[in-house]
Design a protein around this motif. Structure first.
Motif, PDB file in Angstrom:
ATOM      1  N   THR A  63       0.858  -1.177   0.000  1.00  0.00           N
ATOM      2  CA  THR A  63       0.000   0.000   0.000  1.00  0.00           C
ATOM      3  C   THR A  63       0.891   1.223   0.000  1.00  0.00           C
ATOM      4  N   ASN A  64       0.297   2.384   0.017  1.00  0.00           N
ATOM      5  CA  ASN A  64       1.113   3.577  -0.164  1.00  0.00           C
ATOM      6  C   ASN A  64       2.052   3.882   1.000  1.00  0.00           C
ATOM      7  N   ASP A  65       1.552   3.701   2.206  1.00  0.00           N
ATOM      8  CA  ASP A  65       2.438   3.999   3.330  1.00  0.00           C
ATOM      9  C   ASP A  65       3.278   2.771   3.711  1.00  0.00           C
ATOM     10  N   ARG A  66       4.397   3.044   4.284  1.00  0.00           N
ATOM     11  CA  ARG A  66       5.349   1.980   4.645  1.00  0.00           C
ATOM     12  C   ARG A  66       5.611   1.041   3.467  1.00  0.00           C
ATOM     13  N   MET A  67       5.941   1.662   2.355  1.00  0.00           N
ATOM     14  CA  MET A  67       6.132   0.898   1.129  1.00  0.00           C
ATOM     15  C   MET A  67       7.279  -0.089   1.233  1.00  0.00           C
ATOM     16  N   MET A  68       8.445   0.424   1.586  1.00  0.00           N
ATOM     17  CA  MET A  68       9.638  -0.413   1.516  1.00  0.00           C
ATOM     18  C   MET A  68       9.592  -1.652   2.410  1.00  0.00           C
ATOM     19  N   PRO A  69       9.175  -1.533   3.647  1.00  0.00           N
ATOM     20  CA  PRO A  69       9.152  -2.743   4.469  1.00  0.00           C
ATOM     21  C   PRO A  69       8.252  -3.831   3.860  1.00  0.00           C
ATOM     22  N   ARG A  70       7.098  -3.437   3.348  1.00  0.00           N
ATOM     23  CA  ARG A  70       6.192  -4.423   2.772  1.00  0.00           C
ATOM     24  C   ARG A  70       6.784  -5.051   1.516  1.00  0.00           C
ATOM     25  N   ILE A  71       7.434  -4.215   0.700  1.00  0.00           N
ATOM     26  CA  ILE A  71       8.081  -4.749  -0.493  1.00  0.00           C
ATOM     27  C   ILE A  71       9.117  -5.790  -0.102  1.00  0.00           C
ATOM     28  N   ARG A  72       9.912  -5.463   0.913  1.00  0.00           N
ATOM     29  CA  ARG A  72      10.938  -6.394   1.369  1.00  0.00           C
ATOM     30  C   ARG A  72      10.276  -7.685   1.853  1.00  0.00           C
ATOM     31  N   ASP A  73       9.194  -7.536   2.605  1.00  0.00           N
ATOM     32  CA  ASP A  73       8.441  -8.700   3.074  1.00  0.00           C
ATOM     33  C   ASP A  73       8.058  -9.632   1.941  1.00  0.00           C
ATOM     34  N   ILE A  74       7.429  -9.032   0.937  1.00  0.00           N
ATOM     35  CA  ILE A  74       6.942  -9.850  -0.191  1.00  0.00           C
ATOM     36  C   ILE A  74       8.103 -10.502  -0.910  1.00  0.00           C
ATOM     37  N   ALA A  75       9.153  -9.718  -1.153  1.00  0.00           N
ATOM     38  CA  ALA A  75      10.305 -10.270  -1.850  1.00  0.00           C
ATOM     39  C   ALA A  75      10.883 -11.442  -1.085  1.00  0.00           C
ATOM     40  N   ILE A  76      10.958 -11.295   0.238  1.00  0.00           N
ATOM     41  CA  ILE A  76      11.522 -12.384   1.045  1.00  0.00           C
ATOM     42  C   ILE A  76      10.631 -13.622   0.989  1.00  0.00           C
ATOM     43  N   SER A  77       9.316 -13.414   1.034  1.00  0.00           N
ATOM     44  CA  SER A  77       8.408 -14.558   0.916  1.00  0.00           C
ATOM     45  C   SER A  77       8.607 -15.269  -0.417  1.00  0.00           C
ATOM     46  N   LEU A  78       8.745 -14.488  -1.483  1.00  0.00           N
ATOM     47  CA  LEU A  78       8.936 -15.095  -2.802  1.00  0.00           C
ATOM     48  C   LEU A  78      10.235 -15.898  -2.852  1.00  0.00           C
ATOM     49  N   TRP A  79      11.302 -15.308  -2.291  1.00  0.00           N
ATOM     50  CA  TRP A  79      12.579 -16.011  -2.216  1.00  0.00           C
ATOM     51  C   TRP A  79      12.403 -17.352  -1.508  1.00  0.00           C
ATOM     52  N   LYS A  80      11.667 -17.325  -0.404  1.00  0.00           N
ATOM     53  CA  LYS A  80      11.493 -18.562   0.357  1.00  0.00           C
ATOM     54  C   LYS A  80      10.785 -19.630  -0.476  1.00  0.00           C
ATOM     55  N   ILE A  81       9.705 -19.212  -1.145  1.00  0.00           N
ATOM     56  CA  ILE A  81       8.971 -20.166  -1.983  1.00  0.00           C
ATOM     57  C   ILE A  81       9.890 -20.745  -3.052  1.00  0.00           C
ATOM     58  N   TYR A  82      10.607 -19.847  -3.696  1.00  0.00           N
ATOM     59  CA  TYR A  82      11.522 -20.225  -4.780  1.00  0.00           C
ATOM     60  C   TYR A  82      12.570 -21.204  -4.270  1.00  0.00           C
ATOM     61  N   LEU A  83      13.079 -20.904  -3.079  1.00  0.00           N
ATOM     62  CA  LEU A  83      14.114 -21.741  -2.460  1.00  0.00           C
ATOM     63  C   LEU A  83      13.553 -23.118  -2.119  1.00  0.00           C
ATOM     64  N   VAL A  84      12.348 -23.136  -1.556  1.00  0.00           N
ATOM     65  CA  VAL A  84      11.737 -24.415  -1.174  1.00  0.00           C
ATOM     66  C   VAL A  84      11.530 -25.286  -2.407  1.00  0.00           C
ATOM     67  N   PHE A  85      10.989 -24.685  -3.479  1.00  0.00           N
ATOM     68  CA  PHE A  85      10.800 -25.435  -4.730  1.00  0.00           C
ATOM     69  C   PHE A  85      12.129 -26.020  -5.204  1.00  0.00           C
ATOM     70  N   THR A  86      13.163 -25.174  -5.192  1.00  0.00           N
ATOM     71  CA  THR A  86      14.459 -25.616  -5.700  1.00  0.00           C
ATOM     72  C   THR A  86      15.003 -26.766  -4.864  1.00  0.00           C
ATOM     73  N   ALA A  87      14.926 -26.605  -3.537  1.00  0.00           N
ATOM     74  CA  ALA A  87      15.454 -27.642  -2.658  1.00  0.00           C
ATOM     75  C   ALA A  87      14.705 -28.953  -2.862  1.00  0.00           C
ATOM     76  N   LEU A  88      13.390 -28.861  -2.947  1.00  0.00           N
ATOM     77  CA  LEU A  88      12.574 -30.061  -3.173  1.00  0.00           C
ATOM     78  C   LEU A  88      12.955 -30.740  -4.479  1.00  0.00           C
ATOM     79  N   CYS A  89      13.060 -29.937  -5.525  1.00  0.00           N
ATOM     80  CA  CYS A  89      13.397 -30.473  -6.843  1.00  0.00           C
ATOM     81  C   CYS A  89      14.763 -31.149  -6.804  1.00  0.00           C
ATOM     82  N   ALA A  90      15.721 -30.489  -6.170  1.00  0.00           N
ATOM     83  CA  ALA A  90      17.074 -31.048  -6.104  1.00  0.00           C
ATOM     84  C   ALA A  90      17.071 -32.365  -5.351  1.00  0.00           C
ATOM     85  N   LEU A  91      16.381 -32.397  -4.204  1.00  0.00           N
ATOM     86  CA  LEU A  91      16.338 -33.627  -3.407  1.00  0.00           C
ATOM     87  C   LEU A  91      15.721 -34.772  -4.197  1.00  0.00           C
ATOM     88  N   LEU A  92      14.620 -34.485  -4.858  1.00  0.00           N
ATOM     89  CA  LEU A  92      13.942 -35.539  -5.617  1.00  0.00           C
ATOM     90  C   LEU A  92      14.823 -36.043  -6.759  1.00  0.00           C
TER      91      LEU A  92
END
Ligand code: K
Ligand code: K
Lengths: 485, 485
Positions: free
Chosen positions: A168-197
């Motif tokens: 949203t408009n206020d407190r932009m940067m912290p929320r952006i960082r939040d979302i980016a970090i969540s995406l990284w985590k998802i991406y990382l989990v997928f990668t780790a799972l794929c590698a293990l399998l």
């Protein structure tokens, strides 16, 4: 244009990038490979200027406008491409710097077209760097398209169906960082799972990691010359098929699932069409392989599904030499290069949402031909799409097709046969990787002329950044110092 | 839907069409050809039902709405195709009725794709009928797009740059008749001029007439198996080149010239781009033929110019076997099949104006990416194009490309090689005629399967009627009895 901010951000990114280069360097040290010095040099050449820029242009409070954002994106891709090419060049595994640049852009844009004929003789560290460029580029694209562009008011350039829990408009940067970090985590989990399998399915640990990087990023680089054909393993193909399909989905859907924990997020038209396209193509291609080419029904379906998922997700892996298949299946796969996966995913191409919207608009237009006074609005998943966004989708479609045409002419000019030239252009623009014929899945782009490589490199970047970012910086207005808004 | 009006008009058109069939019949009588009975039967089968319909549904005051107009257009094309096929079928110069239908639709849509391998053994009367279908179809299209559709409020489906001295609201019908008659005169004058010049350049009188019909309609049927290559005459090629270029121009421009007698009408962006495209392509192709294929510079330019004009005007004549040319020139000619000539002309394809508008829209969009608050309108020749029209152009582009893709897949399914299949689909959809490879200028469509011929027949009609007319009649709303407007 606020140059200090741009340089400061670019400096920070260069340092991070040099840090990423340390990963294959550490592997080289661990395995005692001769490529250590190539990496050390590259890390220094990348990291030191980055560090200096970062120190010189400290920007505690970032003041980024639309133009600054564009400049950062364009600059980051340019710098990452040029410095990322250094390890290949220093290690002398490619004949020219242009080749190294091609390989790196192909990696970062998750295209996966290679100019290295024999990758099996490469040191493991270089192979890892190759896959890592896929992985970093893929993540960069997701963050760019899901997090940064919507913030910069460019959300309508693409179209999100899933509700992005956006800033949203206020407190932009912290929320952006939040979302980016969540995406990284998802991406990382997928990668780790794929590698293990993949590891458990019989790949070596390093091969599993490399292929996981490549699969999750819909990249297509393999550590084997014969790509996935090398393994000839149903288990590996099924694991890769699953994750290729996964990676072609809008990551905003996973993000919503992660945060809201409801299955409602899967009620998404684009997702449905995406899966339906893969299933339909797999059936048609399997039928063609079974009846026309005499494959067994199991084999036919196995390779048809793999190839359909590979081409629509624009991964470009090959479990069979699909360039030798009947011409009808080839044209279907060729079409898939243009369609691509979902918006907000790692995959390339025009993206399915755009096709859905254009098809809906065409239908509405036909309706209006009969009922001229009925104004019907175009909706996607309940959201009304305004005329301007629709216009932009049409324009993007036009730009894409025209760029493809011009690139095809250029590639034919380098001596490729007509269909091969067109497939090379489509594969580069759609970030797919292999095309047909002279640039098919069992060959490389090593034989293409330097001019042809330059054209394809540009196509990869244009396709990946969806034109506007890259074309924008060529406009004089972009460089004017003062802006009103 | 006012059925009596529709049937009455269709009856009148059938009688006129039977009258046109009498022309080759008279030639058959004059030359004592065996095809007399074929024509006599066809004339009776076409004319008698037409006459009965005309008598039964007398409509002194025509009350045509949009839907009636669509029904008449669709019905007229359907009837003209089915009855026009009769002479070929009765004369047994084709193996099936589907082949006869293909040849007729190819003629009427000014496509010029043929299923007759040896046209030189055909009676002169059948050759004349073949060329005549081109000529009638071409005139029909000009009248439809310049006179009828704008009247029916469908003017924005296409885009006129030249000022059409169009009908005003009062005294509609007399003015429409006026304009149509003026267009007929222009068309007739061009044809007569072309025939005279070709005759004087060495063709027999009948060949000259046939080729004039074919050229002015941008058709492409020839009386020789080797097409224009047969003559190997620079004079004939130059005459044909001139008239092909002439026919690709918006006839509204000639109409304005005819009425206003001022050269200002030539200040037209589309015309400029049209000529520039031909010139540019001729130079590039000539260069390629000269340097790559070792032609003499004169020969290279001669054939390059002829082929560029032939493909962009979508005539499809061949002065050389361009399917054997370097792949780059092939892709340029392939692109030309999509672009086509001007709106309001006889030529097919997407039409240049649409490309100009889409390019302008793309440029404006880039501009807006930097200046989001600047609203810039798209203009063409000083006229502002509203967003809705622009949208429609984008949608048409999308529909065209998607139809091409689906038809390509279908044609590949019939066994054609990938690029050949794509060129067949593009050549049919763009009303060009010959494609590349198996459907190249030195071959015919005789070897295509019946299913493939049906697909191409549909493509020819879709391309010629620019989709909306033909697709419209498949919608349920179209058939509902009562309408409000
Ligand atoms: K790829
Ligand atoms: K034609």
């Amino acid at each position: 244009m606020n140059l200090p901010v741009i340089l400061g951000v670019l400096g920070r990114l260069l340092v991070l990038y040099a840090g990423a280069m340390c990963i294959p360097m550490i592997l080289a040290i661990a395995l005692g490979e001769w490529s250590i010095t190539s990496f050390l040099l590259s890390v220094l050449i990348t990291g030191i200027p980055g560090f200096l820029l970062m120190k010189r242009f400290k920007t505690p409070e970032m003041k980024m406008g639309v133009r600054e954002a564009f400049a950062v994106v364009a600059g980051a891709w340019l710098l990452a491409s040029c410095t990322g090419a250094l390890p290949y060049w220093f290690a002398q595994v490619v004949p020219t710097y242009m080749d190294a640049l091609f390989e790196t852009v192909s990696g970062l844009t998750t295209t996966g077209a290679s100019v290295i004929n024999d990758v099996e003789i490469l040191p493991q560290s270089l192979l890892l760097w190759r896959s890592l460029t896929h992985w970093l580029g893929g993540m960069g694209i997701i963050v760019l398209f899901i997090v940064l562009l919507p913030k910069a008011g460019m959300g309508s350039v693409l179209l999100f169906n899933a509700e992005v829990p956006g800033p949203t408009n206020d407190r932009m940067m912290p929320r952006i960082r939040d979302i980016a970090i969540s995406l990284w985590k998802i991406y990382l989990v997928f990668t780790a799972l794929c590698a293990l399998l993949l590891w458990s399915a019989g790949m070596t640990f390093l091969d599993a990691v490399n292929h996981a990087f490549s699969t999750i990023a819909t990249g297509g680089f393999s550590t084997k010359n014969n790509n996935i054909m090398y393994y000839d393993s149903l288990a590996i193909e099924m694991i890769i098929t699953f994750f290729m399909i996964l990676s072609g989905v809008n990551f905003a859907i996973y993000l919503s699932l992660w945060r809201k924990r409801t299955m409602k997020v899967f009620r998404n038209t684009e997702l449905l069409v995406y899966l339906a396209l893969i299933a339909a193509a797999a059936l048609v291609i399997a039928g063609s392989l079974w009846f026309r080419s005499g494959n067994s029904p199991e084999d036919a379906f196995r390779h048809a599904l793999f190839q359909a998922a590979s081409l629509l997700s624009t991964t470009g892996y090959a479990s069979a030499d699909f360039a030798q298949w009947p011409s009808m299946t080839k044209i279907i796969l060729f079409l898939f290069m243009f369609i691509g996966g979902s918006v907000g995913s790692v995959s390339g191409g025009l993206k399915i949402s755009r096709f859905i919207l254009l098809a809906k608009a065409a239908w509405a237009e036909l309706k209006r031909g009969i009922h001229p006074r009925v104004v019907s609005s175009i909706k996607l998943d309940g959201k009304v799409i305004d005329g301007e966004s629709l216009n932009r989708v049409g324009i993007f479609f036009f730009l894409y097709v025209m760029t493809f045409t011009i690139a095809s002419i250029a590639m034919a000019g380098t001596g490729l046969e007509s269909f091969d030239a067109m497939s090379a252009a489509a594969a580069a623009l759609g970030n797919v990787g292999p095309g047909f014929g002279a640039v098919g899945p069992t060959t490389t782009y090593a034989g293409i002329s330097l001019g042809g490589k330059a054209v394809l490199t540009l196509c990869m970047l244009l396709g990946r950044l969806e034109f506007f970012t890259l074309l924008m910086i060529f406009r004089p207005e972009f460089w004017r110092r003062r802006k009103i808004w």
